[in-house]
Design a protein around this motif. Structure first.
Motif, PDB file in Angstrom:
ATOM      1  N   VAL A 487       0.822  -1.207  -0.067  1.00 45.42           N
ATOM      2  CA  VAL A 487      -0.069   0.058  -0.016  1.00 45.42           C
ATOM      3  C   VAL A 487       0.984   1.441   0.119  1.00 45.42           C
ATOM      4  O   VAL A 487       0.504   2.215   0.353  1.00 45.42           O
ATOM      5  N   HIS A 488       1.995   1.078  -0.262  1.00 42.89           N
ATOM      6  CA  HIS A 488       3.357   2.031  -0.572  1.00 42.89           C
ATOM      7  C   HIS A 488       3.210   2.951   0.899  1.00 42.89           C
ATOM      8  O   HIS A 488       3.305   4.336   0.709  1.00 42.89           O
ATOM      9  N   ALA A 489       3.289   2.133   1.943  1.00 47.32           N
ATOM     10  CA  ALA A 489       3.471   3.034   3.197  1.00 47.32           C
ATOM     11  C   ALA A 489       4.810   2.551   3.874  1.00 47.32           C
ATOM     12  O   ALA A 489       5.169   2.994   5.164  1.00 47.32           O
ATOM     13  N   LEU A 519      -2.681   2.457   6.849  1.00 49.17           N
ATOM     14  CA  LEU A 519      -2.408   1.480   7.891  1.00 49.17           C
ATOM     15  C   LEU A 519      -3.663   0.705   7.978  1.00 49.17           C
ATOM     16  O   LEU A 519      -3.507  -0.735   8.136  1.00 49.17           O
ATOM     17  N   ALA A 520      -4.927   1.162   7.730  1.00 47.17           N
ATOM     18  CA  ALA A 520      -6.291   0.145   7.680  1.00 47.17           C
ATOM     19  C   ALA A 520      -6.188  -0.654   6.299  1.00 47.17           C
ATOM     20  O   ALA A 520      -6.298  -1.654   6.381  1.00 47.17           O
ATOM     21  N   LEU A 521      -5.550  -0.089   5.101  1.00 50.20           N
ATOM     22  CA  LEU A 521      -5.363  -0.861   3.896  1.00 50.20           C
ATOM     23  C   LEU A 521      -4.409  -1.955   4.146  1.00 50.20           C
ATOM     24  O   LEU A 521      -4.498  -3.058   3.724  1.00 50.20           O
ATOM     25  N   ALA A 522      -3.253  -1.353   5.005  1.00 52.22           N
ATOM     26  CA  ALA A 522      -2.337  -2.618   5.234  1.00 52.22           C
ATOM     27  C   ALA A 522      -2.857  -3.830   5.929  1.00 52.22           C
ATOM     28  O   ALA A 522      -2.545  -4.989   5.919  1.00 52.22           O
ATOM     29  N   VAL A 548      -3.008   9.653  -3.436  1.00 54.58           N
ATOM     30  CA  VAL A 548      -2.003   8.733  -2.985  1.00 54.58           C
ATOM     31  C   VAL A 548      -2.900   7.558  -2.299  1.00 54.58           C
ATOM     32  O   VAL A 548      -2.537   6.256  -2.723  1.00 54.58           O
ATOM     33  N   LEU A 549      -3.968   7.827  -1.720  1.00 54.79           N
ATOM     34  CA  LEU A 549      -4.779   6.773  -1.324  1.00 54.79           C
ATOM     35  C   LEU A 549      -5.368   5.891  -2.278  1.00 54.79           C
ATOM     36  O   LEU A 549      -5.526   4.631  -2.104  1.00 54.79           O
ATOM     37  N   GLU A 550      -5.696   6.860  -3.329  1.00 54.89           N
ATOM     38  CA  GLU A 550      -6.392   5.858  -4.188  1.00 54.89           C
ATOM     39  C   GLU A 550      -5.273   4.835  -4.962  1.00 54.89           C
ATOM     40  O   GLU A 550      -5.789   3.531  -5.343  1.00 54.89           O
ATOM     41  N   ARG A 551      -4.148   5.098  -5.312  1.00 54.47           N
ATOM     42  CA  ARG A 551      -2.968   4.058  -5.481  1.00 54.47           C
ATOM     43  C   ARG A 551      -3.144   3.079  -4.463  1.00 54.47           C
ATOM     44  O   ARG A 551      -2.795   1.929  -4.699  1.00 54.47           O
ATOM     45  N   SER A 552      -2.755   3.356  -3.388  1.00 53.09           N
ATOM     46  CA  SER A 552      -2.724   2.415  -2.061  1.00 53.09           C
ATOM     47  C   SER A 552      -4.099   1.477  -2.019  1.00 53.09           C
ATOM     48  O   SER A 552      -4.005   0.224  -2.112  1.00 53.09           O
ATOM     49  N   ALA A 553      -5.356   1.984  -2.230  1.00 51.27           N
ATOM     50  CA  ALA A 553      -6.448   1.060  -2.407  1.00 51.27           C
ATOM     51  C   ALA A 553      -6.403   0.175  -3.684  1.00 51.27           C
ATOM     52  O   ALA A 553      -6.814  -0.805  -3.268  1.00 51.27           O
ATOM     53  N   GLN A 554      -5.987   0.771  -4.807  1.00 40.45           N
ATOM     54  CA  GLN A 554      -6.058  -0.125  -5.787  1.00 40.45           C
ATOM     55  C   GLN A 554      -4.991  -1.422  -5.665  1.00 40.45           C
ATOM     56  O   GLN A 554      -5.470  -2.360  -6.181  1.00 40.45           O
ATOM     57  N   LEU A 569     -14.969  10.149  -8.277  1.00 42.26           N
ATOM     58  CA  LEU A 569     -15.349   9.241  -9.450  1.00 42.26           C
ATOM     59  C   LEU A 569     -13.955   8.831 -10.325  1.00 42.26           C
ATOM     60  O   LEU A 569     -14.356   7.936 -11.223  1.00 42.26           O
ATOM     61  N   THR A 570     -12.865   9.121  -9.926  1.00 38.59           N
ATOM     62  CA  THR A 570     -11.733   8.573 -10.498  1.00 38.59           C
ATOM     63  C   THR A 570     -11.836   7.134 -10.047  1.00 38.59           C
ATOM     64  O   THR A 570     -11.490   6.213 -10.689  1.00 38.59           O
ATOM     65  N   GLN A 571     -12.127   6.921  -8.875  1.00 36.61           N
ATOM     66  CA  GLN A 571     -12.559   5.444  -8.373  1.00 36.61           C
ATOM     67  C   GLN A 571     -13.339   4.583  -9.374  1.00 36.61           C
ATOM     68  O   GLN A 571     -13.235   3.419  -9.690  1.00 36.61           O
ATOM     69  N   ALA A 572     -14.493   5.295  -9.659  1.00 35.60           N
ATOM     70  CA  ALA A 572     -15.398   4.479 -10.606  1.00 35.60           C
ATOM     71  C   ALA A 572     -14.788   4.389 -12.062  1.00 35.60           C
ATOM     72  O   ALA A 572     -15.110   3.443 -12.848  1.00 35.60           O
ATOM     73  N   VAL A 573     -13.725   5.238 -12.397  1.00 30.64           N
ATOM     74  CA  VAL A 573     -13.174   4.979 -13.836  1.00 30.64           C
ATOM     75  C   VAL A 573     -12.296   3.694 -13.641  1.00 30.64           C
ATOM     76  O   VAL A 573     -12.495   3.028 -14.690  1.00 30.64           O
TER      77      VAL A 573
END
Length: 618
Positions: A487-489, A519-522, A548-554, A569-573
């Motif tokens: 998650v890039h952390a 941390l939650a995504l990790a 940054v978080l969108e990259r981590s979430a992906q 909406l970038t998450q929807a894309v």
């Protein structure tokens, strides 16, 4: 101009959590004790022996009185005195052993109650807790548990010893002469009436007191938690008056309980005077008639006098018992509220174990809810079939929503505020119970099946490594670093003062919202669920942090099925499919490009959100 006083707590709109009935509370207590029946029996048996040995003191003292009254040699006193010393030693040892075992029983039952309460409170529907308010649950976790704990540690052993002493002493009076027992029993009607008078008033009073304390805590939590808003809208006086009103209610109930206890003590003293006078008069007549010796009459008087302590203790402990009973009823009310999730008729047992950690924002345990629900193997489809939900009569949020997530598919939920996106996400995650409909979700075989990550992430106090291991207690340091790297952390984690051993959370190193979310995504990566549900998990980080978080979430969602409530909406894309909700209904579903070009509700949302933005390519 005077400001009207605030309404009393009873008029609050909060729907307080339920309170168990007395019968249900007793049944729950029996169930808590049942696993330790052997400990209860042995403890009681040892206390009976200790009390029986102690009852030899009065006859021995009476024997000494007879020796002195008859003018016998001083050497005749040796045996009674030696026996008194032996009785004291044996009674001391057995009483210690008995009380220790009873105390151990109480602590074991208390620990079991606490664990059961916490476990089931975490499984309560989120909307139910929201309706009750944080103050009610906080009062039960703190005040009610403390009352029960105090009763278990002090009242339970003393009550057990007192009841045994009363019963055995009355039996000893009957052995001396049944007329002594009849004289002593003259105090019983006054004592029973006193107990009845007290109990009828105390139970309701203490229950009201607990409710008032909960309302007071709720008001304080709301005032302090919303202090910025209160000051911004110049509402200090109104909130102060509300807090004062709830405090006055709590103080008034406390004073009523004090007056109740004072009246209780006064009536007990009257009973003591009646009983002692009756025993002394009976002794005078019996000695005068030659039916008993002076020593026997002395022993009878000492027996009754020895009842003062245990009788008063037993009746006075009704105060603690009633207070503890009220607290226990409130705790059992919460555990019973969650019980249908485990034992509802026709419902399957939850697969796997309980959640590895109490993390409402990041749920890492299998589904546990009362609505109709099936489970499939990990990696199978997730199906929502005609799910409806309402937070109360006339407040529908979802209307017969049906949705299917194929293995490995990422589905984005979009829609205006209030469309029902978060409610649907929580239902799929198993945190919320649907009013109607079914959800078919994956079931883990020992590992978590679903993880929910929301925008409200809690950082627990402890080292960063301990916080990560909440999701996977057996994770190695290499696995922790691997999850952080995913998650890039990892860079900022290793740059902390003590690396992964750095203390975070309350009183420790502060993590900003973006890092807390990483941390939650990790933790999600470590939990490795079959289904991940993200509910606006990047909303709290701001624009730069959200990217940054969108990259981590992906990265965290790679290779797993995911349902994403899209704040941006970038998450929807980036999603495989977009589902549009309006007023609790699915109005569109399809890939981003297809919906954008269809000139429907999603296209309108996209135009309103994007403006001059250039849409990124999926």
């Amino acid at each position: 101009m005077t400001t009207p006083p605030p309404p009393p707590p009873a008029e609050d709109s909060a729907e307080l959590l339920p309170v168990a009935t007395p019968a249900r509370t007793r049944a729950a207590l029996r169930a808590l004790i049942r696993p330790d029946r052997g400990l209860a029996l042995t403890g009681t048996g040892v206390l009976v022996a200790a009390t029986a040995v102690g009852l030899l003191v009065q006859p021995l003292l009476g024997r000494i009185v007879d020796i002195v009254a008859d003018g016998r040699p001083a050497g005749d006193l040796t045996l009674p005195v030696v026996l008194l010393v032996a009785v004291a030693a044996v009674q001391g040892v057995t009483t210690t052993i008995g009380l220790t075992r009873v105390a151990r029983l109480g602590e074991t039952v208390l620990a079991r109650l606490r664990e059961q309460f916490v476990e089931r409170a975490l499984d309560l529907p989120a909307d139910r807790l929201e309706r009750a308010g944080a103050g009610d649950l906080t009062a039960r976790v703190t005040g009610d548990v403390a009352r029960v704990a105090e009763a278990v540690r002090s009242a339970l052993p003393e009550m057990a010893r007192s009841v045994l002493a009363i019963l055995l002493t009355l039996g000893a009076l009957a052995l001396l002469d049944v007329r002594f027992l009849l004289a002593a029993l003259l105090a019983v009607p006054v004592q029973l009436l006193t107990a009845r008078w007290y109990v009828r008033r105390a139970l309701t009073l203490y229950a009201d007191q607990r409710v008032a304390n909960g309302a007071q805590q709720q008001q304080l939590l709301e005032t302090i938690g919303g202090a910025v808003t209160v000051r911004g809208h110049r509402l200090e006086r109104q909130h102060t008056e509300r807090s004062a009103g709830r405090s006055r209610m709590s103080v008034e109930l406390t004073m009523r309980s004090v007056n109740l206890v004072l009246g209780f003590y006064g009536r007990l003293h009257i009973a003591e005077y009646i009983g002692l006078a009756a025993v002394l008069i009976a002794g005078f007549w019996l000695v005068r008639d030659g039916a008993v010796s002076i020593g026997t009459a002395t022993a009878a008087a000492l027996y009754f006098h020895s009842l003062f302590g245990p009788v008063n203790a037993a009746l006075v402990l009704l105060d603690d018992a009633q207070s503890a009973a009220a607290g226990l009823a409130r705790l059992v009310g919460v555990t019973d509220l969650a019980r249908p999730a485990e034992t509802g008729a026709g419902q399957p047992e939850p697969a796997g174990g309980a959640e590895p950690a109490p993390v409402p924002q990041q749920r890492t345990g299998p589904h546990q809810q009362t609505g109709p629900r099936q489970r499939t193997a990990p990696g199978a489809v997730v199906a929502v079939d005609a799910v409806s939900h309402a937070y109360g009569p006339g407040r529908p949020v979802l209307h017969e929503v049906s949705l299917t997530l194929r293995p490995g598919e990422h589905v984005a939920l979009v829609g205006t505020s209030g469309a029902g996106k978060s409610t649907l996400a929580r239902i799929v995650a198993g945190v919320q119970q649907p009013t109607a409909g079914t959800v078919t979700a994956p079931a883990g075989a020992g590992e978590p099946s679903v993880v929910l990550v929301t925008q409200e992430v809690h950082v627990f106090t402890g080292s960063l490594a301990e916080d990560l291991r909440l999701a996977h207690p057996g994770a190695t340091d290499a696995e922790l670093r691997g999850a952080l790297s995913t998650v890039h952390a990892l860079d900022w984690a290793e740059a902390l003062p003590d690396g992964l051993d750095t203390v975070v959370g309350e009183g420790g190193h502060r993590l900003d919202p973006a890092r807390a979310q990483q941390l939650a995504l990790a933790r999600l990566v470590l939990a490795d669920p079959a289904l991940a549900v993200l509910d606006e998990a990047t909303a709290e980080a701001g624009s730069a942090g959200a990217r940054v978080l969108e990259r981590s979430a992906q990265a965290a969602l790679s290779g797993r099925t995911a349902l994403i409530v899209a704040h941006r909406l970038t998450q929807a894309v980036a999603a495989d499919r977009v589902v549009v909700l309006e007023a609790g209904r699915v109005v569109e579903s399809g890939p981003h490009d297809e919906l954008r070009d269809a000139d429907g509700p999603y296209a309108a949302l996209w135009r309103a959100w994007s403006g001059s933005r250039t849409a990124p390519h999926p």
